[in-house]
Design a protein around this motif. Structure first.
Motif: not given
Length: 482
Positions: A324-340
């Motif tokens: 089900p995964e399909g083609e993965p999205a290339p990641p953004a040049p970004m880091t994040a702190t999220c609660d989700s």
């Protein structure tokens, strides 16, 4: 620019998930359109509509697109199921986009050059229906996995295999109907409920003719109601992200699948996942599905292969789901702190002025309403910030980082603090009645947000193509990096 192609299924009393699997059986009929099959699914029928039919569209048809099938399910197939048809829609088609398949399953297209998938013209493996939600054990699926009926409501199924990319076709014969069902379409595995169309990851048609996809409300325009005895065809173009529906061979709403016009939109961007045939049955409804293991009641559009083609098979000749995964999205040049969960997408080529989009639904679980955005990335940056709930974005920049402008889009009152001299354009729905949309998940958001609509709006405003997107439902901080 990216294909923001989109969505699926129907709100029917319950939240509904979908699942996967499929088998296909050929018929043996000498007179009325059944198949005396000498091999794996082809039809040598001497009657009124089967194969080896010299006049009406059956096999060995020199003018209408039928197939002379020697045993493998293809039309005069020299090895893999391709069709050698000298007429208007079969393979060896010199003008309409059909495929001359010489043994490998690929398409040698001498005509329009459009989208013929690199897969056989007939199924190479067996698919079956797989139950996902079975209310009170009321869902009944036949031993061959192709016929299903329900004595309750809320029963959902999906096909046992999926595709990413390509053009595919399957048919559903309506055996009986229930309340607004059978519902028929395609969707990704993680679309949790039939009817959750605002995710943009499925498209469907409902017995009354209502069609929906990509955050649309039910749309009856162009749809055709269907009932017992009808055959619904589904053509799925996963190259551009469109799904087309037919009733008894006539395409609905003026759609032309071979040309890629009309139909309903679905998302086929990296990260969207792969698409499965998907179905819903209510009390009294029944259907029989053909994924390509037997002759179709109506010919697929030019350039479309059976859904069960182009897949690997196991030792039992059952289709192997690529997952089900399909083609993965290339990641953004970004880091994040999220609660989700944090999801992102980065364009393969970034140069010149860059457009980076950060989206959240609200600041975090305790709703402190403050989100830090720090830009370390060198170059000329246009930064777009989007939220649904009230948020105070605090933007800072490292030495050498240049933010040429900031764009804010929010449903409720939000604000941006930024280094002096950086212009901020605000679009606040409750304040001005204008906004650019919101989105917090790639490639699509639920709960009233629409990631792709946000991307399109920001791209239109700036004249730039998106360089990256990053987002989460509850966001605390984001850093844009090199």
């Amino acid at each position: 620019m990216r294909n923001s192609a989109v969505l699926f299924f129907a709100v029917v009393s319950a939240s509904l998930l979908l699942g996967c699997d499929i088998t296909i059986v050929a018929a043996e009929n000498d007179s009325s359109g059944g198949a005396e099959n000498n091999g794996s699914g082809g039809a040598e029928n001497n009657g009124s509509g089967g194969a080896e039919n010299n006049g009406s569209g059956g096999a060995e048809n020199d003018g209408s697109g039928g197939a002379e099938n020697d045993g493998s399910g293809g039309a005069e197939n020299n090895g893999s199921g391709g069709a050698e048809n000298n007429g208007s829609g079969g393979a060896e088609n010199d003008g309409s986009g059909g495929a001359e398949n010489n043994g490998s399953g690929g398409a040698e297209n001498d005509g329009s050059g459009g989208h013929a998938p690199d897969s056989p013209a007939t199924a190479a493996c067996n698919m079956r229906l797989m139950p996902e939600i079975d209310v009170h054990g009321a869902l009944h699926i036949s031993e061959d996995g192709l016929t299903a009926s329900s004595s309750s409501s809320g029963d959902t199924m999906r096909g046992s295999a999926s595709h990413v990319g390509g053009r595919w076709y399957f048919e559903v014969a309506i055996d009986s109907t229930g309340w607004n069902s059978p519902i028929i379409g395609v969707q990704t595995a993680d679309l949790w409920a039939l009817g959750n169309g605002d995710s943009g990851l499925g498209a469907y048609i409902h017995r009354s003719g209502m069609m929906s996809s990509y955050d649309e409300s039910f749309d009856t325009s162009g749809g055709e109601p269907y009932g017992a005895g009808d055959v619904v065809g589904v053509a799925v173009d996963l190259d551009v992200g469109r799904v087309f529906f037919s009733k008894n061979g006539a395409w609905m709403d003026g759609a032309e699948p071979a040309a890629g016009t009309g139909g309903k939109e679905v998302i086929v961007l990296p990260g969207a996942g792969s698409y499965y045939p998907a179905f819903y049955l209510s009390d009294g409804a029944g259907m029989t599905v053909n994924f390509g293991g037997a002759a179709f009641a109506y010919p697929p559009p030019a350039g479309y292969a059976p859904f069960a083609a182009g897949l690997e098979a196991d030792a039992s000749e059952d289709c192997v789901d690529p997952g089900p995964e399909g083609e993965p999205a290339p990641p953004a040049p970004m880091t994040a702190t999220c609660d989700s969960e944090f999801t992102s997408y980065g364009a393969s080529e970034i140069g010149g002025d860059e457009l980076h989009i950060i989206g959240i639904y609200q600041s975090n679980g305790d709703n402190t309403a403050e989100v830090d955005v720090h830009v370390e990335r060198q170059g000329n940056i246009v930064l777009a910030l989007a939220s649904h709930a009230p948020v105070r974005f605090r933007v800072t920049a490292a030495s050498g980082a240049t933010i040429s402008r900031i764009i804010l889009s929010s449903v409720e009152l939000s604000s941006v603090s930024a280094p002096a001299g950086i212009p901020v354009q605000s679009y606040i729905l409750v304040e001005s009645g204008e906004w650019l949309g919101s989105g917090h998940q790639w490639p699509a958001s639920t709960g009233g947000s629409d990631t792709q609509a946000l991307v399109r709006s920001v791209e239109s405003l700036t004249g730039l193509e998106m360089s990256s997107f990053g987002g989460c439902y509850y966001g605390r901080s984001f850093t844009l990096i090199d």
